[in-house]
Design a protein around this motif. Structure first.
Motif, short mmCIF file in Angstrom:
data_model
loop_
_atom_site.label_atom_id
_atom_site.label_comp_id
_atom_site.label_asym_id
_atom_site.label_seq_id
_atom_site.Cartn_x
_atom_site.Cartn_y
_atom_site.Cartn_z
N GLU A 190 13.16 53.91 -90.50
CA GLU A 190 12.13 52.97 -90.95
C GLU A 190 10.79 53.67 -91.18
O GLU A 190 9.79 53.02 -91.52
CB GLU A 190 11.98 51.84 -89.92
N ASN A 191 10.79 54.99 -90.94
CA ASN A 191 9.58 55.79 -91.14
C ASN A 191 8.40 55.21 -90.36
O ASN A 191 7.33 54.95 -90.90
CB ASN A 191 9.26 55.87 -92.64
N LYS A 192 8.63 55.00 -89.07
CA LYS A 192 7.60 54.40 -88.21
C LYS A 192 7.13 55.38 -87.15
O LYS A 192 7.87 56.27 -86.73
CB LYS A 192 8.18 53.17 -87.49
N VAL A 193 5.89 55.15 -86.71
CA VAL A 193 5.35 55.91 -85.58
C VAL A 193 6.05 55.43 -84.30
O VAL A 193 6.37 54.25 -84.16
CB VAL A 193 3.83 55.67 -85.47
N ILE A 194 6.28 56.37 -83.39
CA ILE A 194 6.82 56.00 -82.07
C ILE A 194 5.64 55.81 -81.11
O ILE A 194 4.75 56.66 -81.03
CB ILE A 194 7.75 57.11 -81.53
N PHE A 195 5.63 54.68 -80.40
CA PHE A 195 4.68 54.52 -79.29
C PHE A 195 5.45 54.79 -78.01
O PHE A 195 6.42 54.09 -77.70
CB PHE A 195 4.08 53.11 -79.25
N LEU A 196 5.03 55.82 -77.27
CA LEU A 196 5.70 56.21 -76.03
C LEU A 196 4.81 55.83 -74.85
O LEU A 196 3.65 56.24 -74.78
CB LEU A 196 5.95 57.72 -76.03
N SER A 197 5.36 55.05 -73.94
CA SER A 197 4.62 54.65 -72.74
C SER A 197 5.37 55.19 -71.52
O SER A 197 6.55 54.89 -71.34
CB SER A 197 4.54 53.13 -72.67
N VAL A 198 4.68 55.99 -70.71
CA VAL A 198 5.32 56.63 -69.55
C VAL A 198 4.62 56.18 -68.27
O VAL A 198 3.39 56.20 -68.20
CB VAL A 198 5.24 58.17 -69.66
N GLY A 199 5.40 55.78 -67.28
CA GLY A 199 4.81 55.40 -65.99
C GLY A 199 5.85 55.51 -64.89
O GLY A 199 6.86 56.19 -65.03
N TYR A 200 5.59 54.83 -63.78
CA TYR A 200 6.57 54.80 -62.69
C TYR A 200 6.35 53.51 -61.92
O TYR A 200 5.31 52.86 -62.06
CB TYR A 200 6.46 56.03 -61.78
N SER A 201 7.32 53.10 -61.10
CA SER A 201 7.32 51.71 -60.65
C SER A 201 6.27 51.42 -59.59
O SER A 201 5.95 50.27 -59.34
CB SER A 201 8.71 51.31 -60.15
N THR A 202 5.71 52.43 -58.92
CA THR A 202 4.70 52.14 -57.89
C THR A 202 3.31 52.51 -58.37
O THR A 202 2.42 52.78 -57.59
CB THR A 202 5.01 52.90 -56.58
N CYS A 203 3.11 52.51 -59.69
CA CYS A 203 1.83 52.94 -60.27
C CYS A 203 0.96 51.71 -60.54
O CYS A 203 1.32 50.86 -61.35
CB CYS A 203 2.14 53.71 -61.55
N HIS A 204 -0.17 51.62 -59.86
CA HIS A 204 -1.02 50.44 -59.93
C HIS A 204 -1.48 50.12 -61.36
O HIS A 204 -1.36 49.01 -61.85
CB HIS A 204 -2.23 50.64 -59.02
N TRP A 205 -2.01 51.14 -62.07
CA TRP A 205 -2.55 50.90 -63.41
C TRP A 205 -1.44 50.62 -64.43
O TRP A 205 -1.68 50.00 -65.46
CB TRP A 205 -3.46 52.04 -63.85
N CYS A 206 -0.22 51.08 -64.12
CA CYS A 206 0.92 50.71 -64.99
C CYS A 206 1.14 49.20 -64.91
O CYS A 206 1.38 48.55 -65.92
CB CYS A 206 2.19 51.44 -64.55
N HIS A 207 1.05 48.66 -63.69
CA HIS A 207 1.21 47.20 -63.54
C HIS A 207 0.11 46.47 -64.31
O HIS A 207 0.36 45.45 -64.96
CB HIS A 207 1.12 46.77 -62.07
N VAL A 208 -1.12 46.99 -64.21
CA VAL A 208 -2.25 46.32 -64.85
C VAL A 208 -2.05 46.28 -66.36
O VAL A 208 -2.20 45.25 -67.01
CB VAL A 208 -3.58 47.03 -64.50
N MET A 209 -1.65 47.43 -66.94
CA MET A 209 -1.49 47.49 -68.40
C MET A 209 -0.34 46.58 -68.85
O MET A 209 -0.41 45.96 -69.91
CB MET A 209 -1.29 48.92 -68.88
#
Length: 734
Positions: free
Chosen positions: A45-64
């Motif tokens: 589809e010739n699209k940009v990939i958005f990659l989001s990396v985190g881990y399950s006990t990461c506070h700011w990951c929950h916020v985002m």
């Protein structure tokens, strides 16, 4: 399942095993896991990939996630313009490292959640960490960034492709670690002295630790200091190294970073005093700290340190242990304050209001100053205040307003004197209080548990149990370590290929599950498991663990060694989706794999007679030589290893019957002394055993006068035999 009336979005992450990915399975974002299906879609589809990396006990990951990934409107923008991929960095440290290198190089900072935009051939061209959903003062919002990047891709695709290509080439060059012409390891004394000076300069004389705030436990620094002391016992620098390490360990154990009610250590302190932590608890911290506190006990003989080690192992045995023998990864910082709460709060499981404590501890204390209750004593000792003891500066979201984080602010003697009690009596009273609070806390909703089991972190925890078992002479800990090692052999090792796997998961009905396509082990999995097996052999003297360790060391050499530039790559060759093969160059919350592997190789050589491994250890030190000479504080574990390399490991061979009391006394003597440059082996006279086959020189060593006898050998040349434990102790601690 939710009733049909609730339109609950479900995406492909529902088929994953990682608790972190499963947390996002109902976002209105069309998430893909890292893999070919997503890459093909982006190309097609010739699209940009958005990659989001985190881990399950990461506070700011929950916020985002709460602010952006659960928003229908933002989800629509993401699905329309991008192929969205979610990665658990603990499952795929290789993917995380490649793109984190990019984010750090281009934005000057890094962290999680990590947000990166890639071309369809996976080259990064824009990135950052946490974005608020909408534009805020000084901060561009996530929605704005998404729309701008989509626009750029439409209008200026060629420029973006060109720049992504340039960025990748630059990263390739700057991230390369290799031997620069000279092929000898750096001078050990200079490296160790520089590292000590750099640590000494950043040391906090009052509260211990090596920064102002935030403060991390960093066991790698403490292990370096212990080894520095052991190799320089009689010098003022040696004394300084020991004092810094022991003071830091004491202050941490008194602080709020230590969970006084539920045991174990939180991840780090947000302030200089070790008081208000980020409340998540990570397995890798517990494993390393159990080992460090056990060493502190060996060196000082102070039971205080042994008690802290026991406390950590109690927490892990109770809360992070799978019934099949493995260890879970982490517990979250955030939880629901009560069973009826709608919203999680950081630290809710661990903090207390003064009135709550008074209600739980109302009993008058006999023999204390008139009118004293248990609550008065406990609150005084642990720094509890009526309106809460958390500085508002440490609590920007007011999650801890009016709450108390327990911190032992007084010595037991002072608290006892204040209430007119004997110190022994005070201990018993405080223990009774903690027990009551533990029961009360058990009624609160527990924080989320990340029940994924990682080979590397299980390795660190096995080392913690094995070393504590040896140093504290607690067979139960050694048994627990062996149980976990057997778990690894069953669930995280493929006997057909001889290779380790990265992860497995707690499934339904407490079974242990594996992904459809298991993730192969990374360098750190091999290195931490090999270290664990050597530690377990020294604690248990079961030769099977040695045999497995040496097998894994050969496999590690085959999969990761860089014959051109020396040292080991973090990941295998041959994965087309990985743009760079990197080598870690920082000992942080965990040591980097190349640092630990230096000592592993030296130990492997001692147990096998395979001297190429010693040469290889020297080649790693040569590859990192420049960094070790300039900023060894970035590699304290490798700096420590230069000392071990230089002083050569001593083989301590005990000849005797494993069941004999005289043998046990000798072994106890060896294990009770902190001597970082020794390896222990038992020559039990069974010439068909694995060790005798590996090391023919053992056959020439015999018991003197029929008694258990110790030999100190260096490069397979042995000292005169010793039959007294006193004499042996003298040889081990010069």
């Amino acid at each position: 399942p939710s009733p049909p009336s609730v339109s609950r979005h479900t995406n492909r992450l529902i088929n994953e095993k990682s608790p972190y990915l499963l947390q996002h399975a109902h976002n209105p974002v069309d998430w893909y896991p890292w893999g070919q299906e997503a890459f093909d879609k982006a190309k097609r589809e010739n699209k940009v990939i958005f990659l989001s990396v985190g881990y399950s006990t990461c506070h700011w990951c929950h916020v985002m996630e709460e602010e952006s990934f659960k928003s229908k409107e933002i989800g629509e923008i993401m699905n329309k313009h991008f192929v969205c991929i979610k990665v658990d960095r603990e499952e795929r440290p290789d993917v995380d490292k490649v793109y984190m290198t990019f984010v750090q190089a281009t934005s000057g900072g890094g962290g999680w959640p990590m947000s990166v935009w890639l071309t369809p051939d996976l080259k990064p061209f824009a990135g950052g960490t946490y974005f608020p959903p909408e534009d805020r003062f000084h901060r561009v919002g996530f929605r704005t960034v998404l729309l701008r990047i989509a626009e750029q891709w439409k209008e200026n695709k060629d420029a973006l492709l060109e720049s992504s290509h340039r960025i990748l080439e630059a990263l390739r060059q700057t991230s390369e670690i290799h031997v620069q012409g000279q092929e000898s390891p750096p001078p050990s004394k200079e490296v160790m002295d520089t590292c000590l000076q750099q640590l000494s300069r950043s040391y906090d004389e009052d509260y211990g630790g090596f920064s102002q705030a935030p403060k991390f436990p960093t066991p790698v620094n403490l292990n370096f200091l212990f080894t520095y002391w052991a190799l320089n016992r009689t010098t003022p620098e040696g004394a300084r190294a020991l004092q810094m390490a022991l003071h830091t360990l004491k202050m941490m154990a008194h602080g709020g970073i230590h969970d006084h009610i539920g045991q174990g250590f939180h991840r780090y302190s947000t302030d200089q005093h070790w008081h208000v932590p980020h409340f998540e608890k990570m397995l890798y911290d517990q494993g390393q700290l159990a080992a460090v506190y056990s060493r502190a006990f060996q060196i000082s003989g102070d039971e205080f340190f042994a008690d802290v080690a026991r406390d950590i192992l109690l927490y892990v045995s109770r809360d992070l242990s799978d019934q099949a023998g493995g260890f879970y990864s982490a517990e979250d910082a955030d939880s629901y304050p009560t069973t009826t709460s709608k919203e999680k709060r950081e630290g809710a499981f661990c903090v207390w209001e003064a009135k709550e404590l008074q209600a739980l501890l109302p009993d008058p204390v006999e023999g204390a100053t008139e009118g004293t209750t248990l609550g008065d004593i406990f609150m005084h000792h642990y720094g509890v205040k009526e309106n809460g003891n958390v500085d508002p500066m440490q609590d920007p979201h007011e999650e801890l307003k009016g709450k108390n984080v327990l911190i032992a602010q007084c010595s037991p003697e002072l608290t006892a004197a204040r209430f007119g009690l004997e110190p022994g009596r005070l201990d018993a009273l405080l223990q009774e209080c903690r027990h009551r609070l533990c029961t009360a806390r058990a009624q609160r909703p527990r924080p989320h548990l990340d029940s994924k089991m990682l080979a590397a972190w299980n390795g660190l925890m096995i080392s913690g149990f094995a070393q504590a078992g040896a140093a504290l002479a607690e067979q139960g800990y050694v048994h627990r370590a062996a149980q976990a090692a057997a778990f690894l052999r069953t669930h995280l090792f493929d006997p057909d290929s001889g290779r380790l796997l990265r992860s497995c998961y707690r499934g339904k009905d407490n079974s242990v599950e594996q992904s459809a396509v298991p993730i192969q082990g990374f360098l750190e999995d091999y290195v931490f498991v090999i270290q664990a097996l050597f530690d377990l052999y020294e604690a248990s003297l079961e030769q099977d663990w040695l045999e497995w360790a040496l097998h894994l060391q050969h496999m590690q050499d085959k999969l990761f060694w860089d014959p051109k530039g020396f040292a080991y790559f973090s990941s295998e060759a041959g994965d087309p989706s990985l743009l760079l093969r990197l080598k870690g160059d920082q000992d942080g919350a965990e040591p980097t794999a190349n640092s630990v592997t230096v000592t592993n190789l030296l130990r492997a050589a001692c147990y096998s007679g395979h001297m190429d491994w010693v040469e290889r250890a020297g080649q790693i030190l040569a590859a990192f030589s420049e960094r070790l000479q300039k900023i060894p504080i970035a590699l304290p574990e490798m700096a420590r290893a230069t000392g071990i390399f230089h002083h050569t490991l001593k083989q301590v061979v005990i000849c005797g019957d494993p069941q004999g009391e005289d043998t046990k006394e000798m072994l106890h003597c060896v294990r009770s002394v902190f001597s970082p440059n020794k390896v222990l082996m038992l020559a039990d006279g069974d010439s068909t055993g694995f060790l005798y086959r590996q090391l023919p020189f053992l056959a020439s060593l015999e018991r003197k006068d029929g008694k258990a006898t110790a030999y100190l050998c260096s490069n397979f040349t042995c000292s005169l035999p010793v039959t007294s434990s006193q004499e042996l102790r003298g040889m081990l601690s010069p």
